[in-house]
Scaffold this active site. Sequence first.
Site, PDB file in Angstrom:
ATOM      1  N   LYS A  81       0.823  -1.212   0.000  1.00  0.00           N
ATOM      2  CA  LYS A  81       0.000   0.000   0.000  1.00  0.00           C
ATOM      3  C   LYS A  81       0.859   1.265   0.000  1.00  0.00           C
ATOM      4  O   LYS A  81       0.488   2.275  -0.577  1.00  0.00           O
ATOM      5  CB  LYS A  81      -0.894  -0.018   1.241  1.00  0.00           C
ATOM      6  CG  LYS A  81      -1.945   1.078   1.306  1.00  0.00           C
ATOM      7  CD  LYS A  81      -2.869   0.817   2.471  1.00  0.00           C
ATOM      8  CE  LYS A  81      -3.882   1.926   2.696  1.00  0.00           C
ATOM      9  NZ  LYS A  81      -4.791   1.598   3.807  1.00  0.00           N
ATOM     10  N   GLU A 182     -11.221   5.833   5.005  1.00  0.00           N
ATOM     11  CA  GLU A 182     -11.191   4.974   6.191  1.00  0.00           C
ATOM     12  C   GLU A 182     -11.864   5.630   7.415  1.00  0.00           C
ATOM     13  O   GLU A 182     -12.688   4.991   8.067  1.00  0.00           O
ATOM     14  CB  GLU A 182      -9.747   4.571   6.501  1.00  0.00           C
ATOM     15  CG  GLU A 182      -9.197   3.596   5.465  1.00  0.00           C
ATOM     16  CD  GLU A 182      -7.682   3.482   5.453  1.00  0.00           C
ATOM     17  OE1 GLU A 182      -7.036   4.010   6.381  1.00  0.00           O
ATOM     18  OE2 GLU A 182      -7.151   2.862   4.516  1.00  0.00           O
ATOM     19  N   ASP A 204      -6.307   6.836  14.186  1.00  0.00           N
ATOM     20  CA  ASP A 204      -6.042   5.525  13.576  1.00  0.00           C
ATOM     21  C   ASP A 204      -4.553   5.203  13.681  1.00  0.00           C
ATOM     22  O   ASP A 204      -3.739   5.742  12.925  1.00  0.00           O
ATOM     23  CB  ASP A 204      -6.501   5.556  12.112  1.00  0.00           C
ATOM     24  CG  ASP A 204      -6.252   4.223  11.384  1.00  0.00           C
ATOM     25  OD1 ASP A 204      -5.575   3.335  11.951  1.00  0.00           O
ATOM     26  OD2 ASP A 204      -6.731   4.079  10.248  1.00  0.00           O
TER      27      ASP A 204
HETATM   28  P1  ADP Z   1      -2.988  -1.331   9.348  1.00  0.00           P
HETATM   29  O1  ADP Z   1      -4.142  -0.399   9.415  1.00  0.00           O
HETATM   30  O2  ADP Z   1      -1.676  -0.630   9.152  1.00  0.00           O
HETATM   31  O3  ADP Z   1      -3.193  -2.423   8.356  1.00  0.00           O
HETATM   32  P2  ADP Z   1      -3.756  -2.656  11.853  1.00  0.00           P
HETATM   33  O4  ADP Z   1      -4.862  -1.749  12.188  1.00  0.00           O
HETATM   34  O5  ADP Z   1      -4.086  -4.047  11.503  1.00  0.00           O
HETATM   35  O6  ADP Z   1      -2.775  -2.030  10.769  1.00  0.00           O
HETATM   36  O7  ADP Z   1      -2.748  -2.654  13.117  1.00  0.00           O
HETATM   37  C1  ADP Z   1      -1.665  -3.493  13.208  1.00  0.00           C
HETATM   38  C2  ADP Z   1      -0.882  -3.163  14.463  1.00  0.00           C
HETATM   39  O8  ADP Z   1      -1.708  -3.380  15.611  1.00  0.00           O
HETATM   40  C3  ADP Z   1       0.349  -4.032  14.622  1.00  0.00           C
HETATM   41  O9  ADP Z   1       1.447  -3.218  15.000  1.00  0.00           O
HETATM   42  C4  ADP Z   1      -0.050  -4.963  15.769  1.00  0.00           C
HETATM   43  O10 ADP Z   1       1.065  -5.399  16.501  1.00  0.00           O
HETATM   44  C5  ADP Z   1      -0.948  -4.072  16.586  1.00  0.00           C
HETATM   45  N1  ADP Z   1      -1.823  -4.851  17.476  1.00  0.00           N
HETATM   46  C6  ADP Z   1      -2.750  -5.758  17.128  1.00  0.00           C
HETATM   47  N2  ADP Z   1      -3.320  -6.299  18.228  1.00  0.00           N
HETATM   48  C7  ADP Z   1      -2.727  -5.709  19.296  1.00  0.00           C
HETATM   49  C8  ADP Z   1      -2.860  -5.849  20.742  1.00  0.00           C
HETATM   50  N3  ADP Z   1      -3.710  -6.701  21.262  1.00  0.00           N
HETATM   51  N4  ADP Z   1      -2.087  -5.072  21.535  1.00  0.00           N
HETATM   52  C9  ADP Z   1      -1.202  -4.211  20.993  1.00  0.00           C
HETATM   53  N5  ADP Z   1      -1.039  -4.032  19.662  1.00  0.00           N
HETATM   54  C10 ADP Z   1      -1.781  -4.776  18.830  1.00  0.00           C
HETATM   55 MG    MG Z   2      -5.905   0.425   9.024  1.00  0.00          MG
END
Ligand code: ADP
Ligand code: MG
Length: 631
Positions: A81, A182, A204
Amino acid sequence: MALFEIFDPKAPPHPIGIDLGTTNSLVAYVKNERPVAVADCDLETLVPSVVAYLPNGDVVVGRRAVRLAAEHPRDTIVSAKRFMGRGSDDPETRRLGPYEFAEPAAGEANTVRFKVAGSRVVTPVEVSAEILRALKAQAEDALRNVGGAVVTVPAYFDDAQRQATKDAARLAGLEVLRLLNEPTAAALAYGLEKRTNGTFAVYDLGGGTFDVTILLLDDGVFQVRSTGGDSQLGGDDMDRALARELLAALGFDEQRQTPQLIRLVLDEARRAKHALTTLDEVEAEVPGQKRVKITRARFEELIRPLLERTGLACRRALKDAGHKPADIDGVILVGGATRVPAVRRYVAELFGKEPLADIDPDQVVALGAAVQADLLAGQGRTDDVLLLDVIPLSLGIEVGGGVVDKVLPRNSTTPCVARATYTTQEDKQTGFEIHVVQGEREMVADNRSLARFTLKGIPPMPAGMARLEVALHVDADGLLSVHAKELTTAIEQTVTVKPSYGLDDATVEKMLLDALDHGEEDLAVRRLAEGRVDASRIVAAARKGLQADGDLLEAGERARIEAACDALDEASRGDEPSRIRARIDALDDATKAFAARRMNRAIARAIEGKSLDRVEKSVEHAKGVEEAHAR
Ligand code: ADP
Ligand code: MG
């Protein structure tokens, strides 16, 4: 015993919502009037946005691809992305991972191309299409019959990045109902539109990016008022901070840190971070090393600087939208990293209120997209929601002297259209070159060129006679089209702008900062450029008058006018706008009486043998020409 559902063969296709994330992606749909995320056979809803291209030609997406990344780092594309809509000559692209890039062949569009699995070449659009294809397959497994899709994009995505996302969806065989920002999707998931009015902030924090958006809800209509963030900040930075701590505790100085060790430590750091979301203390264990105890308090200390960086971006976005934290009626948490309790506390403190966090922050964007897809497919609620977004940078047209005339200011809500009228600079000019630029700076050279085209076939007219209307239209998906029309002849042309690559948010940020830094300097350059254009036009007109109506000159008048022309010419070659202005005024003074005599002669000639009605028309016409000159 669990009851299995049997597909209804007559059921209409299910519209779906897709969150195509940098780190993770997922797909959702509306079931019994509630949005739900689609899980795969392991009950997992998140699909890591990772695609591995294997030497045998296989393409692997998601969790399995993540496992292949260690073995095939160059053939496994993570966070495609970030490369969407970017140019291959963009220095940023070289810094984003261990990839090998293929140079574009002569005449090919200037997009990023990854060289994978030996000889294969893929673009970020194709990589994203693989992720979307996997999501579509996951939805088809669960729903059998999948309809149109709403795909989300960051609010700051520019034209090229949105176009690239749409192309990826089409490549994956999806019918795109529309692209949706988003943050707006997150607000829809919370059903905020039912409150009718309010101002909301969407915070976000994903894996590698932080985005903040200020949304205004006005009579059930959402508008993105401002966007901000940091493209190099997210949960992964927390992992890195924790990994540094672990490496130090294990006694590894930099010389002894191999890439393999770093990978192991990073994996363990992420596990520890996730555990610390619910536990006060964890023991990290890197294979073959001693255990290290980490408390939540220590973790929070380590990530404090990261939180403060998000705070800075929030305050800037608030300022851009003209708000104080206290004006915000609700804050929505989005992104996996907002699960961290310290993040929630920080946000609550920053905005002075508890954030909305009931909906899974990993899923909230996809759920909102599903709601919107349902609505667009006409199966949802009847009270329509109109969604508005903003353009991240101003759009303008190049005018004389390389100056930008801003037509659509930055943060205008989309869809939007704005028109501006221009005229010709030269006598008998039969074409207009229309140059659309994006950015905040005053001079064309400092902004980004989006499109250039020529409107031809205009009959020759005196300078300043033609009326060129240019309309810039940004549609609901944030895509730009330019319409140009010469009003006296009705010659027109429309182009849709499809630049070969776009700007990332960091560049947008940089361009904005540059514009702030250079504000005064820019104005000076602009005044100079405008002064020069005016000067050359006025000198040319004066000299033309001397030639045409020399017999009307009084004694000494020619010499005075010629001297004033020469003085203005000379000032034009210098770089002091005020000097040019002063000499324009001087030339004006010198020619005033002569111009009046010329005007009288022109009217007298016009009257000869004509009715009064026509005389009035031609006088009006002459005035029109003058006004056009004044523009
Ligand atoms: P993106 O929008 O960039 O695709 P996400 O919204 O999926 O990303 O977020 C991913 C991040 O969230 C990663 O850094 C992951 O380690 C973190 N994350 C997911 N679950 C947890 C949790 N339970 N505690 C802390 N961080 C978390
Ligand atoms: Mg995201």
